[in-house]
Design an enzyme around this catalytic site. Structure first.
Site, PDB file in Angstrom:
ATOM      1  N   ASP A   9      62.491 -34.326  33.540  1.00 40.59           N
ATOM      2  CA  ASP A   9      62.664 -33.359  34.618  1.00 40.59           C
ATOM      3  C   ASP A   9      62.414 -31.984  33.979  1.00 40.59           C
ATOM      4  OD1 ASP A   9      63.646 -32.100  37.016  1.00 40.59           O
ATOM      5  OD2 ASP A   9      65.499 -31.711  35.918  1.00 40.59           O
ATOM      6  N   ASP A  11      63.432 -28.359  35.474  1.00 37.40           N
ATOM      7  CA  ASP A  11      64.537 -27.390  35.611  1.00 37.40           C
ATOM      8  C   ASP A  11      65.843 -27.999  35.107  1.00 37.40           C
ATOM      9  OD1 ASP A  11      63.237 -25.155  37.112  1.00 37.40           O
ATOM     10  OD2 ASP A  11      62.885 -26.730  38.584  1.00 37.40           O
TER      11      ASP A  11
HETATM   12  C1  BG6 Z   1      64.130 -28.607  41.161  1.00 37.07           C
HETATM   13  C2  BG6 Z   1      65.365 -27.722  41.078  1.00 37.07           C
HETATM   14  O1  BG6 Z   1      63.621 -28.840  39.884  1.00 37.07           O
HETATM   15  O2  BG6 Z   1      63.143 -27.975  41.965  1.00 37.07           O
HETATM   16  C3  BG6 Z   1      65.860 -27.404  42.480  1.00 37.07           C
HETATM   17  O3  BG6 Z   1      66.375 -28.406  40.339  1.00 37.07           O
HETATM   18  C4  BG6 Z   1      64.749 -26.768  43.299  1.00 37.07           C
HETATM   19  O4  BG6 Z   1      66.976 -26.555  42.405  1.00 37.07           O
HETATM   20  C5  BG6 Z   1      63.532 -27.708  43.309  1.00 37.07           C
HETATM   21  O5  BG6 Z   1      65.177 -26.528  44.628  1.00 37.07           O
HETATM   22  C6  BG6 Z   1      62.352 -27.136  44.075  1.00 37.07           C
HETATM   23  O6  BG6 Z   1      61.859 -26.030  43.379  1.00 37.07           O
HETATM   24  P1  BG6 Z   1      60.725 -25.048  43.898  1.00 37.07           P
HETATM   25  O7  BG6 Z   1      60.354 -24.267  42.645  1.00 37.07           O
HETATM   26  O8  BG6 Z   1      59.595 -25.870  44.404  1.00 37.07           O
HETATM   27  O9  BG6 Z   1      61.331 -24.211  44.951  1.00 37.07           O
HETATM   28 MG    MG Z   2      66.770 -30.577  36.986  1.00 39.72          MG
END
Ligand code: BG6
Ligand code: MG
Length: 210
Positions: A9, A11
């Site tokens: 993953d 984030d």
């Molecule tokens: C995930 C995060 O990796 O990505 C979430 O943990 C986030 O918090 C999701 O909402 C979507 O991210 P993005 O950058 O497409 O808005």
């Molecule tokens: Mg994550």
């Protein structure tokens, strides 16, 4: 060795973007007069942008139309992109680079499996754009975690059977998704339910459990 690929993953596993997500949602919430706390932010881990918005709106005093919801999500993303534009290599979490090096040196494939549509920007900012054999992210999926699609697509890109993949996740939704894909799971930070659990990638040589 059974595991041939590790799907990370992004984030909360590779990079620390928690505060950027928090600040961006908080700015939108404040503008709309919606209460938004760090506790609510924790519930957004691994959850897609629109699903995150629905959680943020649980505390809203009015209801929003679909069009307004899209505008709110776009506004949040504009604030978020502004913040991740400032990320550097320093945002890479401890233990990540060592583990990537060890895995590659031992012929294990490495991939990203992230719900984020901002994955390409983030990887470029932190200098890891060319560090993965495959990148599966919010731009190529229709069903977000806890659905397994993002990990299935990563394994398909790598051409590795699902049962020979290990998923590394910091979100409960991601652990559920990894299991649903038939993969082994390693939970970090506060994620629950993994086959393995470590506080951080700084505490483990992933290679040692493959
Ligand atoms: C995930 C995060 O990796 O990505 C979430 O943990 C986030 O918090 C999701 O909402 C979507 O991210 P993005 O950058 O497409 O808005
Ligand atoms: Mg994550």
């Amino acid at each position: 060795m059974k595991i041939k690929a590790v799907i990370f993953d992004l984030d909360g596993v590779i990079v620390t973007t928690d505060d950027c997500h928090y600040q961006a949602w908080k700015r939108v919430a404040d503008e709309e007069g919606i209460t938004f706390t760090r506790e609510v932010n924790e519930r957004l881990r691994g959850v897609s942008r629109m699903a995150s918005l629905e959680i943020v709106l649980e505390k809203a005093k009015k209801s929003y139309s679909d069009k307004e919801k899209i505008q709110l999500a776009e506004r949040k993303n504009a604030y978020y992109v502004e913040l991740i534009g400032k990320l550097t290599k320093d945002a890479i979490l401890p233990g990540v680079e060592r583990n990537l090096k060890q895995l590659k040196e031992n012929g294990i494939k490495v991939a990203i499996g992230s719900s984020s549509k901002n994955t390409p920007i983030i990887l470029k900012q932190i200098g890891l754009a060319d560090s993965f054999d495959a990148i599966s992210d919010g731009n190529n999926i229709t069903k977000s975690k806890p659905e397994p699609e993002v990990f299935i697509k990563a394994a398909d890109m790598l051409e590795i059977p699902y049962e020979e993949c290990l998923v590394v996740e910091d979100a409960d939704a991601g652990i559920i998704a990894g299991k649903a894909a038939g993969m082994t799971t390693l939970a970090v930070n506060k994620a629950k339910g993994g086959n393995y659990h470590y506080a951080s990638l700084d505490d483990i040589d992933i290679l040692s459990i493959l």
